[in-house]
Design a protein around this motif. Structure first.
Motif, mmCIF file in Angstrom:
data_model
loop_
_atom_site.group_PDB
_atom_site.id
_atom_site.type_symbol
_atom_site.label_atom_id
_atom_site.label_comp_id
_atom_site.label_asym_id
_atom_site.label_seq_id
_atom_site.Cartn_x
_atom_site.Cartn_y
_atom_site.Cartn_z
ATOM 1 N N LEU A 57 -5.283 -39.479 -7.185
ATOM 2 C CA LEU A 57 -5.245 -40.368 -6.020
ATOM 3 C C LEU A 57 -4.320 -41.544 -6.297
ATOM 4 C CD1 LEU A 57 -6.984 -40.776 -3.292
ATOM 5 C CD2 LEU A 57 -8.238 -42.459 -4.668
ATOM 6 N N ASP A 58 -3.553 -41.966 -5.293
ATOM 7 C CA ASP A 58 -2.742 -43.168 -5.457
ATOM 8 C C ASP A 58 -2.509 -43.814 -4.103
ATOM 9 O OD1 ASP A 58 -0.353 -44.995 -6.020
ATOM 10 O OD2 ASP A 58 -0.686 -44.112 -7.988
ATOM 11 N N ALA A 59 -2.593 -45.140 -4.075
ATOM 12 C CA ALA A 59 -2.399 -45.875 -2.826
ATOM 13 C C ALA A 59 -0.941 -45.850 -2.378
ATOM 14 C CB ALA A 59 -2.864 -47.319 -2.992
ATOM 15 N N ALA A 69 -8.519 -46.044 -3.305
ATOM 16 C CA ALA A 69 -9.951 -46.013 -3.622
ATOM 17 C C ALA A 69 -10.516 -47.421 -3.457
ATOM 18 C CB ALA A 69 -10.168 -45.523 -5.038
ATOM 19 N N LEU A 70 -11.398 -47.585 -2.486
ATOM 20 C CA LEU A 70 -11.971 -48.904 -2.211
ATOM 21 C C LEU A 70 -13.224 -49.180 -3.027
ATOM 22 C CD1 LEU A 70 -11.631 -48.955 1.683
ATOM 23 C CD2 LEU A 70 -10.074 -49.942 -0.008
ATOM 24 N N ALA A 71 -14.081 -48.175 -3.128
ATOM 25 C CA ALA A 71 -15.364 -48.364 -3.806
ATOM 26 C C ALA A 71 -15.859 -47.025 -4.329
ATOM 27 C CB ALA A 71 -16.389 -48.965 -2.850
ATOM 28 N N ALA A 72 -16.618 -47.083 -5.412
ATOM 29 C CA ALA A 72 -17.204 -45.881 -5.996
ATOM 30 C C ALA A 72 -18.659 -46.162 -6.334
ATOM 31 C CB ALA A 72 -16.434 -45.459 -7.238
ATOM 32 N N GLU A 73 -19.553 -45.298 -5.871
ATOM 33 C CA GLU A 73 -20.986 -45.478 -6.106
ATOM 34 C C GLU A 73 -21.530 -44.279 -6.871
ATOM 35 O OE1 GLU A 73 -25.210 -46.055 -3.677
ATOM 36 O OE2 GLU A 73 -23.298 -45.942 -2.601
ATOM 37 N N ARG A 93 -6.805 -44.770 3.986
ATOM 38 C CA ARG A 93 -5.398 -44.413 4.107
ATOM 39 C C ARG A 93 -4.574 -45.692 4.148
ATOM 40 N NH1 ARG A 93 -1.755 -40.447 3.072
ATOM 41 N NH2 ARG A 93 -0.145 -40.273 4.669
ATOM 42 N N SER A 94 -3.615 -45.827 3.241
ATOM 43 C CA SER A 94 -2.857 -47.070 3.117
ATOM 44 C C SER A 94 -2.087 -47.412 4.387
ATOM 45 C CB SER A 94 -1.891 -46.962 1.935
ATOM 46 O OG SER A 94 -2.591 -46.701 0.737
#
Length: 508
Positions: A49-51, A118-122, A136-137
């Motif tokens: 993944l990459d912004a 990636a904004l947040a990971a839980e 999506r950027s």
């Protein structure tokens, strides 16, 4: 830190995409880790993944003149893919091309998810999964991916903003003010007077790259930096490449260059006065007779307390010697309409001012992490084996060396991750959590380094421990023994399984 456990989590939605490993970052760390996964564990599913809309990370982001590596190209390359370029210090375009080749040769394109942040990971202990919220950027589109393992390959600085201090009355300046991280594609500095503020690797690179076309380039530094010259073609490297098969010569060159830099580093830390004198001697030889070497090239710190800067083929010193560039050491009082006023009263005229003032360090903070509903502050965690965080399950990351090539660490971490995943599969384990419960453990800052970008971020970084798997040294040999040959199981690493009813099939 203490992490509370609620044993609850967001219930799995069958529409969610699932992969075994989600790699956040498509730069040198992410591509290297993905390549290792592909070759070592071909049955594992993964996404990169990459912004940004392109691969390459640093080497796609930066576009300033003269962009190049600051360590030898052979060790900057991956262990599994020989570097075939001729330059000892590779240009940015060469590095980007190398990464593109790596993607093509390993068929990584189908695994890329570019333009998504990636904004947040839980983490859910009930499911033994990470749920990662994506955005999506280029739009407001959102998505979700679940993964068994989350890997941070985002490098160590903020790609959106560099470190940019405000200067007194800078709004009065009538020319252009540019940070190297946001270099305009159409910038024309031909016959312009350029002042570059800073004395780090970026400034040392910019000066000789801009000097041939600009009317005058002045590097304005608050204090001196250690600068040494390296040839663009290493005679030993060329000789070995001629005499030996590619794979054998590549291994030999990498080892020789690693050992050479390790010796320089060790001597610098043990005999700083000797190394200081040696650097001064080389600087004096490279500069015109009578040049004030001690005024502009005598740092107030010992060698390798900050990273040394390298001048390829002495290009930086040649620009000073031929008069197309100059160095000024002093403090900025304010900006004026036509340049920079120093506290001494001197004025530096400029049409363009480049603020090569450094980076904003931001490792592991690009996305918010929670474990069973409890927010994780990475500054409260302790680093395990230089690649995991205490109290954070199934999370690993790559953070390169400050005294050697970044990629050396990436190779070691990626290989250890593959070893660990294979071991857990064979043992029927699904979750790995480092637990720092050693009462004798003494904690210190993650990196013992004086560089400004490190010092500014010190309070946001994880800690390292005094001994055991919690120690973190800038030592390739120690990491090689620990990560490549060392045991996978450790009392500080808790391995556990997840109920089979929560097992998720891989989605292609």
């Amino acid at each position: 830190m203490t992490i509370t456990t609620r044993a609850r989590g967001r219930k799995r939605d069958e529409r969610d995409e699932y992969v075994d490993v989600l790699i956040v970052g498509a730069g040198i760390s992410g591509i290297g880790t993905a390549s290792r996964l592909k070759s070592r564990l071909p049955d594992k599913s993964f996404l990169i993944l990459d912004a940004r809309e392109n691969i390459g990370g640093t080497w796609d982001l930066f576009r300033y003149p003269g962009l190049r590596s600051d360590t030898d190209a052979q060790n900057f390359g991956y262990e599994s893919k020989p570097w075939r370029g001729e330059r000892a210090l590779a240009d940015g375009s060469e590095i980007l091309g190398y990464l593109q080749e790596t993607v093509a040769e390993n068929n990584l394109a189908p695994h890329l998810r570019l333009g998504w942040k990636a904004l947040a990971a839980e983490w859910s202990s009930e499911q033994g999964l990470w749920t990662v919220q994506l955005s999506r950027s280029a739009s407001a589109e959102a998505s979700t991916v679940q993964c068994r393992w989350l890997f941070g390959a985002t490098g160590y600085y903020d790609h959106e903003e560099g470190h940019r201090p405000h200067f007194e009355t800078e709004e009065r300046f009538q020319g252009q003010i540019i940070h190297p991280q946001h270099w305009p594609d159409d910038l024309d500095y031909t016959d312009k007077k350029v002042v570059i503020i800073g004395s780090g690797a970026t400034a040392i690179t910019l000066v000789p790259a801009m000097a041939p076309d600009a009317a005058q380039v002045t590097m304005l530094q608050r204090s001196p930096t250690y600068v040494i010259s390296l040839p663009s073609r290493d005679v030993l490297t060329v000789t070995l490449q001629t005499l030996l098969p590619e794979a054998l010569s590549y291994r030999a060159i990498r080892r020789i260059n690693r050992d050479r830099l390790a010796v320089i580093y060790a001597l610098s830390r043990r005999y700083p006065d000797l190394m200081r004198a040696l650097v001064r001697w080389t600087n004096k030889r490279a500069l015109p007779k009578g040049y004030p070497v001690d005024e502009h090239f005598r740092p107030h710190y010992n060698p390798w307390e900050e990273r040394m800067c390298f001048a390829r083929d002495a290009d930086f010193f040649k620009a000073i010697s031929d008069g197309s560039a100059s160095v000024v050491t002093g403090q900025i009082a304010r900006f004026t309409e036509h340049g920079v006023k120093l506290t001494t009263g001197d004025h530096l005229e400029a049409d363009i001012i480049v603020t090569a003032t450094g980076l904003r360090m931001m490792p592991l903070r690009a996305m918010a992490l929670t474990v069973d509903g409890a927010a994780i502050d990475v500054a409260d965690t302790v680093i395990y084996k230089s690649m995991m965080l205490s109290g954070v399950p199934n999370f690993a990351f790559a953070f390169g060396y400050t005294n050697a090539a970044w990629t050396l660490k990436v190779d070691l971490v990626a290989e250890h991750l593959c070893r660990l995943l294979a071991h857990m599969d064979s043992a029927g384990q699904a979750v790995a959590t480092p637990v720092a419960n050693d009462p004798t453990l003494e904690l210190t800052p993650m990196v013992d380094f004086r560089a400004g970008y490190v010092q500014r971020a010190m309070d946001t970084l994880p800690r390292r421990g005094s001994h055991g798997p919690w120690s973190m040294e800038q030592d390739y040999r120690m990491d090689r023994d620990r990560l490549l040959q060392g045991p996978l199981e450790d009392p500080a690493l808790r391995l556990s399984s997840v109920d089979q009813k929560n097992h998720l099939p891989k989605v292609s």
